[in-house]
Design a protein around this motif. Structure first.
Motif, PDB file in Angstrom:
ATOM      1  N   TYR A 109       9.677  -5.120  -0.971  1.00  0.00           N
ATOM      2  CA  TYR A 109      11.125  -4.997  -0.810  1.00  0.00           C
ATOM      3  C   TYR A 109      11.854  -5.243  -2.132  1.00  0.00           C
ATOM      4  CZ  TYR A 109      10.729  -5.151   4.348  1.00  0.00           C
ATOM      5  OH  TYR A 109      10.444  -4.908   5.665  1.00  0.00           O
ATOM      6  N   ALA A 110      11.330  -6.153  -2.960  1.00  0.00           N
ATOM      7  CA  ALA A 110      11.958  -6.474  -4.257  1.00  0.00           C
ATOM      8  C   ALA A 110      13.471  -6.638  -4.093  1.00  0.00           C
ATOM      9  CB  ALA A 110      11.619  -5.420  -5.299  1.00  0.00           C
ATOM     10  N   LEU A 111      13.869  -7.499  -3.173  1.00  0.00           N
ATOM     11  CA  LEU A 111      15.284  -7.707  -2.881  1.00  0.00           C
ATOM     12  C   LEU A 111      16.015  -8.220  -4.111  1.00  0.00           C
ATOM     13  CD1 LEU A 111      14.950  -9.447   0.608  1.00  0.00           C
ATOM     14  CD2 LEU A 111      15.405  -7.027   0.136  1.00  0.00           C
ATOM     15  N   GLU A 112      17.209  -7.694  -4.340  1.00  0.00           N
ATOM     16  CA  GLU A 112      18.037  -8.112  -5.473  1.00  0.00           C
ATOM     17  C   GLU A 112      19.198  -8.947  -4.964  1.00  0.00           C
ATOM     18  OE1 GLU A 112      19.247  -4.563  -7.483  1.00  0.00           O
ATOM     19  OE2 GLU A 112      17.189  -3.963  -7.912  1.00  0.00           O
ATOM     20  N   MET A 113      19.625  -9.896  -5.801  1.00  0.00           N
ATOM     21  CA  MET A 113      20.738 -10.771  -5.442  1.00  0.00           C
ATOM     22  C   MET A 113      21.825 -10.669  -6.502  1.00  0.00           C
ATOM     23  SD  MET A 113      18.795 -14.189  -4.167  1.00  0.00           S
ATOM     24  CE  MET A 113      20.369 -14.888  -3.733  1.00  0.00           C
ATOM     25  N   ASP A 114      23.076 -10.766  -6.060  1.00  0.00           N
ATOM     26  CA  ASP A 114      24.195 -10.767  -6.996  1.00  0.00           C
ATOM     27  C   ASP A 114      24.417 -12.159  -7.597  1.00  0.00           C
ATOM     28  OD1 ASP A 114      24.700  -8.079  -6.620  1.00  0.00           O
ATOM     29  OD2 ASP A 114      26.117  -8.434  -4.992  1.00  0.00           O
ATOM     30  N   GLU A 115      24.159 -13.192  -6.812  1.00  0.00           N
ATOM     31  CA  GLU A 115      24.377 -14.562  -7.277  1.00  0.00           C
ATOM     32  C   GLU A 115      23.078 -15.116  -7.874  1.00  0.00           C
ATOM     33  OE1 GLU A 115      23.374 -14.566  -2.924  1.00  0.00           O
ATOM     34  OE2 GLU A 115      25.126 -13.775  -3.930  1.00  0.00           O
ATOM     35  N   PRO A 116      23.160 -16.237  -8.567  1.00  0.00           N
ATOM     36  CA  PRO A 116      21.955 -16.827  -9.165  1.00  0.00           C
ATOM     37  C   PRO A 116      20.902 -17.163  -8.100  1.00  0.00           C
ATOM     38  CG  PRO A 116      23.931 -17.893 -10.019  1.00  0.00           C
ATOM     39  CD  PRO A 116      24.359 -16.984  -8.894  1.00  0.00           C
ATOM     40  N   SER A 167      -2.081 -12.928  -3.757  1.00  0.00           N
ATOM     41  CA  SER A 167      -1.114 -12.815  -4.854  1.00  0.00           C
ATOM     42  C   SER A 167       0.332 -12.952  -4.371  1.00  0.00           C
ATOM     43  CB  SER A 167      -1.295 -11.484  -5.578  1.00  0.00           C
ATOM     44  OG  SER A 167      -1.038 -10.414  -4.689  1.00  0.00           O
ATOM     45  N   CYS A 168       0.529 -13.493  -3.182  1.00  0.00           N
ATOM     46  CA  CYS A 168       1.878 -13.628  -2.610  1.00  0.00           C
ATOM     47  C   CYS A 168       2.742 -14.495  -3.520  1.00  0.00           C
ATOM     48  CB  CYS A 168       1.795 -14.244  -1.215  1.00  0.00           C
ATOM     49  SG  CYS A 168       3.417 -14.436  -0.431  1.00  0.00           S
ATOM     50  N   ARG A 169       3.962 -14.023  -3.802  1.00  0.00           N
ATOM     51  CA  ARG A 169       4.882 -14.784  -4.645  1.00  0.00           C
ATOM     52  C   ARG A 169       5.784 -15.686  -3.811  1.00  0.00           C
ATOM     53  NH1 ARG A 169       6.487  -9.339  -5.114  1.00  0.00           N
ATOM     54  NH2 ARG A 169       8.613  -8.937  -4.398  1.00  0.00           N
ATOM     55  N   GLY A 170       5.620 -15.665  -2.472  1.00  0.00           N
ATOM     56  CA  GLY A 170       6.339 -16.571  -1.594  1.00  0.00           C
ATOM     57  C   GLY A 170       7.731 -16.115  -1.193  1.00  0.00           C
ATOM     58  N   THR A 171       8.207 -15.017  -1.756  1.00  0.00           N
ATOM     59  CA  THR A 171       9.540 -14.515  -1.454  1.00  0.00           C
ATOM     60  C   THR A 171       9.551 -12.992  -1.521  1.00  0.00           C
ATOM     61  OG1 THR A 171      11.893 -14.641  -2.058  1.00  0.00           O
ATOM     62  CG2 THR A 171      10.295 -14.746  -3.869  1.00  0.00           C
ATOM     63  N   MET A 172      10.494 -12.407  -0.774  1.00  0.00           N
ATOM     64  CA  MET A 172      10.649 -10.951  -0.823  1.00  0.00           C
ATOM     65  C   MET A 172      11.608 -10.531  -1.939  1.00  0.00           C
ATOM     66  SD  MET A 172      10.749  -9.968   3.225  1.00  0.00           S
ATOM     67  CE  MET A 172      12.008 -11.159   3.663  1.00  0.00           C
ATOM     68  N   LEU A 173      12.146 -11.516  -2.672  1.00  0.00           N
ATOM     69  CA  LEU A 173      13.029 -11.220  -3.797  1.00  0.00           C
ATOM     70  C   LEU A 173      12.245 -10.558  -4.906  1.00  0.00           C
ATOM     71  CD1 LEU A 173      15.088 -14.546  -3.892  1.00  0.00           C
ATOM     72  CD2 LEU A 173      15.792 -12.338  -2.910  1.00  0.00           C
ATOM     73  N   GLU A 174      12.961  -9.809  -5.764  1.00  0.00           N
ATOM     74  CA  GLU A 174      12.303  -9.112  -6.862  1.00  0.00           C
ATOM     75  C   GLU A 174      11.575 -10.103  -7.767  1.00  0.00           C
ATOM     76  OE1 GLU A 174      15.112  -7.132  -9.456  1.00  0.00           O
ATOM     77  OE2 GLU A 174      16.566  -8.727  -9.127  1.00  0.00           O
ATOM     78  N   ARG A 175      10.565  -9.612  -8.457  1.00  0.00           N
ATOM     79  CA  ARG A 175       9.808 -10.447  -9.397  1.00  0.00           C
ATOM     80  C   ARG A 175      10.718 -10.856 -10.555  1.00  0.00           C
ATOM     81  NH1 ARG A 175       4.401  -9.837  -8.098  1.00  0.00           N
ATOM     82  NH2 ARG A 175       3.929  -7.899  -7.018  1.00  0.00           N
ATOM     83  N   LEU A 176      10.509 -12.079 -11.015  1.00  0.00           N
ATOM     84  CA  LEU A 176      11.276 -12.556 -12.186  1.00  0.00           C
ATOM     85  C   LEU A 176      10.648 -12.090 -13.461  1.00  0.00           C
ATOM     86  CD1 LEU A 176      12.183 -16.175 -11.095  1.00  0.00           C
ATOM     87  CD2 LEU A 176      13.650 -14.176 -11.165  1.00  0.00           C
ATOM     88  N   ASN A 184       0.836  -1.205   0.000  1.00  0.00           N
ATOM     89  CA  ASN A 184       0.000   0.000   0.000  1.00  0.00           C
ATOM     90  C   ASN A 184       0.873   1.259   0.000  1.00  0.00           C
ATOM     91  OD1 ASN A 184       0.907  -0.010   2.653  1.00  0.00           O
ATOM     92  ND2 ASN A 184      -1.066  -0.579   3.522  1.00  0.00           N
ATOM     93  N   CYS A 185       2.188   1.048  -0.009  1.00  0.00           N
ATOM     94  CA  CYS A 185       3.161   2.142  -0.056  1.00  0.00           C
ATOM     95  C   CYS A 185       4.268   1.774  -1.035  1.00  0.00           C
ATOM     96  CB  CYS A 185       3.790   2.372   1.323  1.00  0.00           C
ATOM     97  SG  CYS A 185       2.642   2.939   2.584  1.00  0.00           S
ATOM     98  N   GLU A 186       5.081   2.763  -1.382  1.00  0.00           N
ATOM     99  CA  GLU A 186       6.254   2.492  -2.195  1.00  0.00           C
ATOM    100  C   GLU A 186       7.404   3.349  -1.702  1.00  0.00           C
ATOM    101  OE1 GLU A 186       5.965   3.559  -6.362  1.00  0.00           O
ATOM    102  OE2 GLU A 186       4.690   5.262  -5.886  1.00  0.00           O
ATOM    103  N   ALA A 187       8.613   2.807  -1.863  1.00  0.00           N
ATOM    104  CA  ALA A 187       9.825   3.531  -1.500  1.00  0.00           C
ATOM    105  C   ALA A 187      10.381   4.147  -2.774  1.00  0.00           C
ATOM    106  CB  ALA A 187      10.841   2.578  -0.877  1.00  0.00           C
ATOM    107  N   ILE A 188      10.603   5.453  -2.733  1.00  0.00           N
ATOM    108  CA  ILE A 188      11.109   6.168  -3.905  1.00  0.00           C
ATOM    109  C   ILE A 188      12.408   6.880  -3.544  1.00  0.00           C
ATOM    110  CG2 ILE A 188      10.661   8.039  -5.544  1.00  0.00           C
ATOM    111  CD1 ILE A 188       7.694   7.373  -5.332  1.00  0.00           C
ATOM    112  N   GLU A 189      13.429   6.634  -4.365  1.00  0.00           N
ATOM    113  CA  GLU A 189      14.698   7.345  -4.193  1.00  0.00           C
ATOM    114  C   GLU A 189      14.628   8.625  -5.006  1.00  0.00           C
ATOM    115  OE1 GLU A 189      19.486   6.904  -4.973  1.00  0.00           O
ATOM    116  OE2 GLU A 189      18.266   5.084  -4.856  1.00  0.00           O
ATOM    117  N   GLU A 190      14.834   9.738  -4.328  1.00  0.00           N
ATOM    118  CA  GLU A 190      14.785  11.028  -5.007  1.00  0.00           C
ATOM    119  C   GLU A 190      16.172  11.416  -5.489  1.00  0.00           C
ATOM    120  OE1 GLU A 190      12.379  13.747  -2.759  1.00  0.00           O
ATOM    121  OE2 GLU A 190      10.680  12.386  -2.904  1.00  0.00           O
TER     122      GLU A 190
END
Length: 170
Positions: free
Chosen positions: A137-144, A161-170, A108-114
């Motif tokens: 959170y759309a967490l990003e990973m450096d490794e696979p 609509s939960c994708r089961g992880t806080m990692l970014e959408r594929l 219901n919110c979003e984080a925006i970098e200005e």
């Protein structure tokens, strides 16, 4: 003398200072930290917050990504990476209550970098008093990405609509 777009004489006027403090105080009172059904503690609206409202800044000490240990013992992380890919905000040092905002796959919110590399949390829709604030959170990973990494970043939002992880959408 001008500071930004305000003249110094207006800033020094006691009424101007009072109005500025009152506005800041009102904004702080719009949210509170308390127990969450999703995870530990969360941030909740204490009064109505309109869609598009800047709610709070995500603050903390800016450190280099290279200074963050590869393995952190605490899986509950608050680090917020900046778009420059070099810095991260560590809210455990001088951070605001924004660090307690939980993840949801239906935020219901979003984080925006200005432009000035400051992060603000904005309402994506009207929020009612008592409603918990969430952003993806759309967490990003450096490794696979693996099943193990998805499990380490498991989502507890419980939305349909939960994708089961806080990692970014594929």
């Amino acid at each position: 003398m001008k500071i930004g777009c305000l003249e110094k004489s207006r800033i020094d006027h006691p009424r101007s200072r009072t109005r500025a403090l009152s506005r800041a105080t009102r904004q702080r009172q719009a949210i509170e930290v308390r127990q969450s059904r999703v995870h530990g503690v969360g941030v909740f609206a204490t009064k109505s917050i309109r869609k598009g409202t800047r709610i709070i800044e995500y603050t903390g000490k800016r450190i280099l990504w290279n200074d963050v240990p590869d393995k952190v013992d605490d899986t509950h992380t608050f680090l917020f990476g900046l778009a420059d890919g070099i810095h991260v905000i560590d809210p455990t040092i001088g951070g605001s209550d924004a660090r307690w905002i939980n993840h949801s796959c239906q935020p219901n919110c979003e984080a925006i970098e200005e432009k000035d590399e400051r992060i603000f949390i904005y309402a994506l829709r009207h929020l009612r008093p008592g409603e918990e604030l969430f952003y993806d959170y759309a967490l990003e990973m450096d490794e696979p990405r693996t099943k193990e990494s998805e499990n380490e970043s498991a989502c507890n939002c419980g939305n349909s609509s939960c994708r089961g992880t806080m990692l970014e959408r594929l």
